[in-house]
Design an enzyme around this catalytic site. Structure first.
Site, PDB file in Angstrom:
ATOM      1  CG  ASN A  40      -4.211  -4.801   2.648  1.00 20.30           C
ATOM      2  OD1 ASN A  40      -3.648  -4.749   1.566  1.00 20.30           O
ATOM      3  ND2 ASN A  40      -3.569  -4.840   3.818  1.00 20.30           N
ATOM      4  NE  ARG A  66      -2.081  -1.654   3.324  1.00 26.62           N
ATOM      5  CZ  ARG A  66      -2.446  -1.559   4.582  1.00 26.62           C
ATOM      6  NH1 ARG A  66      -3.623  -1.060   4.898  1.00 26.62           N
ATOM      7  NH2 ARG A  66      -1.625  -1.944   5.547  1.00 26.62           N
TER       8      ARG A  66
END
Ligand SMILES: [Fe+3]
Ligand SMILES: [Mg+2]
Ligand SMILES: [Zn+2]
Ligand SMILES: [Zn+2]
Lengths: 779, 335
Positions: A39, A21
């Site tokens: 996620n 990320r």
């Protein structure tokens, strides 16, 4: 606000817990895109607004610039409804969505390495420095989902500075769960044999002093304790061997850096890559005995072998130690003889008390034992020999056939035990769990099964075990199947070895059957006898034996696996009969190798069929040859010791050794590879004065040639294009490379073990896919 | 010997060999059953122990014993390890046609002498002769009864954490003796079987330590068999100290050649006893004071923790190995 073109990218693969990320965040910053990343189940979902060329650049970069440990399998892009965002942000993941966030432990990254040697940095000399690209993962995981509260770092609360790093998407420590610094993180301490305790930098200095005077240090690492000592001091290495009751088993050596490793060993490009990989495994490489090197390595690190297990520092503590020391360190697993590596502090203090002179410890608990992984480069590829720290629990992606596969638990074998869970197209092969002779193994395995099961949500459909009636792993499987009322599927050992290789390569069922050459120690066969050198025709569901090595008795059963000379006697007697075997042995000048042995008792056992089971085992054939050539130990103190010394001997041969010949006969429709002419030739050539090392090389070459020839013939007859090489003996690089060359020269494809060990450590993967296909076929 | 059919030849055999041996005073009580005075039993205890066992062994005679002696000791020992005082035995014989009469007489005599020495009379019996090949020389079944004192509570399920495990002497003598006596294994040593009746030793032990928790004779399956059964039945983990195991050097030598483990070899004169730690010394002393227990040793203990039902062998370096029983013939497991 004006809306702009928006799309949703879904990235699958190993993309959670690897700093993915923040990586996306940085990409978006660079490209000037707005949106979010989060996620989501097994994927990372990116919502991005901006011009098409920028979005294309992002999609491209997701693949090519991904963090070192990430593995991007797929990027799907769908049109989103036009919208706009102020900036690009990392959105919280939905509750219960993080299931794939368990990644292996990662060796210290270059950035963190630079930081610990930078006197100006906040983490200068800090032994627990890590970031999203590196540091402990699976070894500190105590629950799911993967966040700090579910790691053994839970009890360390972040200081303000660390919290700021943790929350800053631009920082490489953004959401690095094990983040720590000297102010808030774990600390070192040293316990001396005298009970004297030191903390922090003093602990580090005392440990260095201990190593510098040749002492043995119990060193707490990532997945367990090591026993470390100066690898250049023969006296220290001998002391370690004496205290561990480990006379000859090779010891791994940690080198300061790649350049140091390259001075002591001849490294290929692939081996260099393997050493610097974030998994930081032990790499078996060729030792270079260059006397000009100072200090030179202790001779008894790997007695009788030309190879050495080498690894590079993989924690900041390792880097700090090796930087301060002028010599490489032996890094032997910290355990008492025969026991598994210790990973709990109290056990380390107790069990290593008679071995270590001091303990360099810290207060970050290890959640589970993870042995160092071991790899080797052969036939041009990196192959895993032991799957542990740094590799587990990364899943294997199976062919599409397995997407709907019922969830299976397979229990592997008794030595090098590891289990495998498969479900939904993925296989989780557990880390190396040790040896089932160890009384705690069943409990260890139970706990590990619970561990890994948390990654899968579905109920198991069946349990797969080996066919061997006395395997303890099979016993455990029977108990689990009984307790949970699950069907039990028994899988033949060597079929499982072949299937493991097929699964390792993601071979689809549509690829059809393969011919498998399995060269192994011992496995229980379909016919109730012991196998270990076969050519099989098999697919994922079934296997049929096409050829075998001619069986020879094992007088003393397991004792014959320990004492190589027993197999020499049995093999020569089987080939020539008792009278002639001895006269040929004497004529070859090799009489002494069987002198002063209880030969008549062994022959009586063979004749009476008493505790002398017949086995067609490649492992025992190697033992016999090693005994003949005088390189076998009296008693093997570790698995394949004789075979390894035989391989090392053969590798010393210069020039082409002429093959020792085997004969192929046919018995009841089964081809039988008869070693009689091989023994005759070996004895004859020894008698004529040929050097044992040339015989050893000729043995390897002859064995590879005959197995390749029979397999290639069968493959052609059956119209099969792929030959699988499987079984523990494939770890013999000389034999393996010769087999590979023969098969390729015949224009056929070779499939060989890569990420699942060729030995029994990979067996469970094969069992699981076989059981799964059988269940699907039964439906 | 050709005595099938149960006619006069059979009667002749019984007269000549069996009655003459078991009732030398010439008072053959040719009733079909033995009869006991119940009051006499009640005087000795509150429970009747009753056991039976079949004996087959090749060869029939071996150093230290024969099948007859084995049949007496085996059944006496099965009674003894339950804490029973053996009272009487019965014996059934299946004889293969063609067995030498002289051999049969030797075996029966040995059996009678052993019973007399043990002071446990053989009070009834039966013989059958079967055609050649229908049995292997001679099979004997013995049944025994005994009486257990009210204060003895001995049970295979009685071991508790902390308890101490003892054995009265060396392991595997019988198994090794039989292997050497087979003759086809070319073992140039002679080993004597440990075949012996253990009721007297058991009585001495119980006299010293009436609170013995568990007791078993270590016959087929050896010490490993007894300990795995004990661990299972008592739901405990057992640790055995390898260095403390008494093994004769000849037996160790035979085991090494044959690839066997003395832990699994049969014994016919060994009992395993489990006592509370505070009774360990007294138990050891009582055993050692007896002629059949001079080599008695403390060999392990019931662990305070560990998976119930497991037996662990701990070597002199602290290495630990799980002890399990193979399902059948021991197959090689090392890959
Ligand atoms: Fe195997
Ligand atoms: Mg180790
Ligand atoms: Zn880092
Ligand atoms: Zn901090």
């Amino acid at each position: 606000m004006e809306t702009i073109e928006t799309e949703i990218l879904s990235v699958t693969g190993l993309v959670q817990g690897v700093g993915f990320r923040p990586f996306v965040w940085r990409l978006a910053q660079r490209l000037g895109l707005s949106g979010t990343v989060r996620n989501c189940g097994n994927a990372v979902e990116i919502v991005v607004c901006g011009p098409l060329d920028k979005r294309d650049a992002l999609a491209e970069a997701l693949r090519v610039e991904a963090p070192p440990r990430a593995r991007v399998e797929g990027v799907t892009r769908i049109q989103g409804s036009p919208s706009n965002y102020m900036d690009f942000s990392i959105a919280p993941s939905g509750p219960g969505e993080v299931t794939a966030g368990i990644v292996p432990d990662l060796a210290t990254c270059p950035a963190c390495c630079a930081e610990i040697f930078d006197p100006g940095a906040r983490r200068y000399h800090y032994a627990f420095t890590n970031c999203t690209d590196c540091g402990p993962r699976f070894s500190i995981l105590s629950g799911l989902p993967y966040d700090r509260a579910h790691t053994t770092m839970a009890s360390f609360s972040l200081c303000l500075a660390c919290r700021a790093d943790y929350e800053n998407p631009a920082d490489r420590r953004f959401h690095a769960e094990p983040i720590a610094c000297p102010d808030c993180g774990p600390r070192l301490h040293f316990v001396g044999g005298d009970g004297q305790d030191y903390v922090g930098n003093q602990a580090f200095e005392v440990a260095l002093a201990l190593l510098r005077c040749g002492g043995i240090l119990a060193l707490k690492g990532i997945g367990g304790y090591h026993l470390a000592c100066d690898a250049t001091r023969e006296d220290s290495v001998q002391l370690l061997r004496a205290r561990k009751h480990r006379p000859t088993k090779p010891l791994a050596v940690m080198m300061r850096d790649l350049a140091t490793a390259a001075r002591y060993c001849a490294l290929t490009q692939e081996e260099r890559q393997a050493l610097v990989d974030p998994s930081a495994p032990i790499v078996l490489v060729n030792r270079q005995d260059d006397s000009s090197l100072a200090p030179s390595l202790a001779p008894s690190l790997s007695p009788g072998l030309d190879r050495l297990g080498v690894l590079l520092p993989y924690t900041p503590l390792h880097h700090l130690l090796l930087d301060a020391l002028a010599f490489p360190l032996v890094m032997s697993s910290g355990n008492r003889s025969g026991a598994p590596q210790v990973f709990e502090d109290d056990v380390a203090l107790r069990d290593l008390a008679e071995i270590a002179d001091g303990w360099l410890m810290h207060d970050r608990p290890i959640a589970r034992r993870l042995d160092d992984s071991v790899v080797m480069v052969s036939a041009g590829a990196k192959r895993v020999l032991r799957r542990g720290r740094g590799l587990a629990p990364e899943p294997f992606l199976l062919a599409e056939d397995f997407l709907k596969a019922p969830p299976i638990l397979a229990l592997g074998a008794d030595l090098k035990s590891a289990f495998c869970l498969i479900q939904g197209g993925r296989a989780l092969l557990s880390h190396h769990l040790g040896d089932f002779n160890d009384p705690d193994s069943a409990a260890t395995m139970d706990a590990a099964i619970t561990d890994y099961s948390a990654l899968f949500t579905h109920r198991l459909a069946a349990i797969a075990i080996d066919l061997h009636p006395d395997y303890r792993s099979a016993d455990l499987g029977r108990r689990l199947a009984h307790d949970r009322s699950l069907p039990l599927i028994a899988v033949q050992h060597h079929h499982a070895h072949v299937a493991a290789v097929m699964a390792d390569h993601g071979l689809p069922r549509s690829a059809g059957p393969v011919i498998g050459i399995v060269l192994d120690g011992l496995g229980f066969g379909d016919d109730g006898t012991i196998w270990g050198a076969e050519i099989l025709l098999c697919d994922y569901a079934r296997s049929r034996r096409l050829a075998r090595l001619r069986p020879a008795p094992m007088p003393g059963s397991d004792r014959a696996s320990l004492e190589p000379w027993r197999n020499l006697l049995a093999s020569l007697d089987a080939a020539f009969g008792p009278q002639e075997s001895m006269s040929r042995l004497h004529a070859a000048g090799r009489g002494p190798v069987l002198a002063d042995r209880k030969i008549s008792a062994l022959r009586a056992m063979i004749k009476a069929g008493f505790n002398a089971p017949l086995a067609s085992s490649a492992g025992r054939l190697f033992d016999a040859m090693a005994a003949l050539l005088g390189v076998a130990p009296e008693i093997q103190t570790f698995e394949a010791e004789a075979a390894m010394t035989l391989e090392a001997l053969a590798r010393q041969a210069s020039g082409e050794a002429s093959n020792l010949p085997f004969l192929v006969t046919e018995v009841d429709g089964l081809k039988e590879i008869d070693p009689e002419p091989m023994w005759a030739a070996a004895l004859h050539r020894l008698g004529a004065g040929e050097a044992p090392l040339m015989i050893a090389a000729g043995f390897h070459a002859g064995l590879a040639a005959i197995f390749a020839q029979v397999a290639v013939d069968e493959a052609r007859r059956q119209g099969i294009g792929q030959i699988v090489l499987a079984g523990g003996v494939m770890q013999n690089a000389l034999l393996f490379e010769a087999l590979t060359a023969h098969v390729r020269a015949a224009g056929l494809g070779v499939l060989a073990p890569l990420r699942a060990p060729a030995n029994d450590g990979g067996l469970a993967l094969g069992q699981a896919v076989i059981a799964s296909i059988r269940l699907m076929e039964a439906d | 010997l050709a005595h099938g059919g149960g006619g006069t030849a059979m009667r002749d055999l019984i007269e000549r060999v069996f009655v003459a041996t078991f009732h030398p005073e010439g008072t053959p009580p040719l009733e079909d059953q033995a009869r006991f005075d119940l009051a006499a039993f009640a005087a000795h205890g509150d429970r009747l122990a009753f056991t039976t066992d079949g004996f087959v062994v090749e060869p029939l005679e071996f150093p230290g014993g024969d099948i007859g002696k084995l049949a007496v000791c085996g059944t006496v020992n099965d009674l003894a390890v339950g804490g029973a005082r053996p009272v009487a035995l019965s014996a059934g014989f299946i004889i293969e046609e063609g067995l030498e009469l002289e051999r049969l007489r030797r075996i029966v005599t040995s059996m009678a002498m052993e019973a007399a020495r043990a002071q446990v009379p053989i009070v009834t019996g039966d013989t059958k002769v079967v055609p050649r090949g229908a049995c292997d020389g001679l099979f004997i079944t013995t049944t025994g009864i005994g009486v257990i004192r009210p204060d003895y509570q001995i049970s295979i399920a009685g071991a508790r954490p902390g308890d101490v495990i003892l054995i009265n002497g060396s392991l595997g003598d019988h198994g090794a003796a039989i292997l050497c006596a087979r003759g086809d294994l070319a073992l140039d040593v002679t080993i004597k079987s440990d075949c012996a009746p253990l009721h007297d030793l058991a009585a001495a032990l119980l006299q010293a330590v009436p609170q013995v928790r568990a007791m078993r004779d270590a016959t087929r399956g050896g010490l490993a068999g007894v300990l795995t059964e004990l661990a299972e039945a008592s739901r405990v983990a057992i640790g055995v100290d390898e260095a403390a195991l008494p093994v004769r050097s000849e037996v160790a030598g035979v085991c090494e050649i044959l690839g066997l483990d003395p832990l699994y070899l049969a014994n016919e004169g060994k009992l395993v006893a489990v006592v509370a730690p505070e009774h360990a010394e007294a138990a050891l002393e009582a055993m050692r004071a007896h002629p059949l227990g001079v080599d008695a040793a403390i060999i392990g203990k019931v662990a305070a923790e560990g998976r119930p039902g497991t037996v662990t062998l701990i070597n002199r370096f602290g290495g630990r190995r799980a002890v399990t029983m193979p399902s059948g013939e021991q197959l090689p497991r090392i890959c």
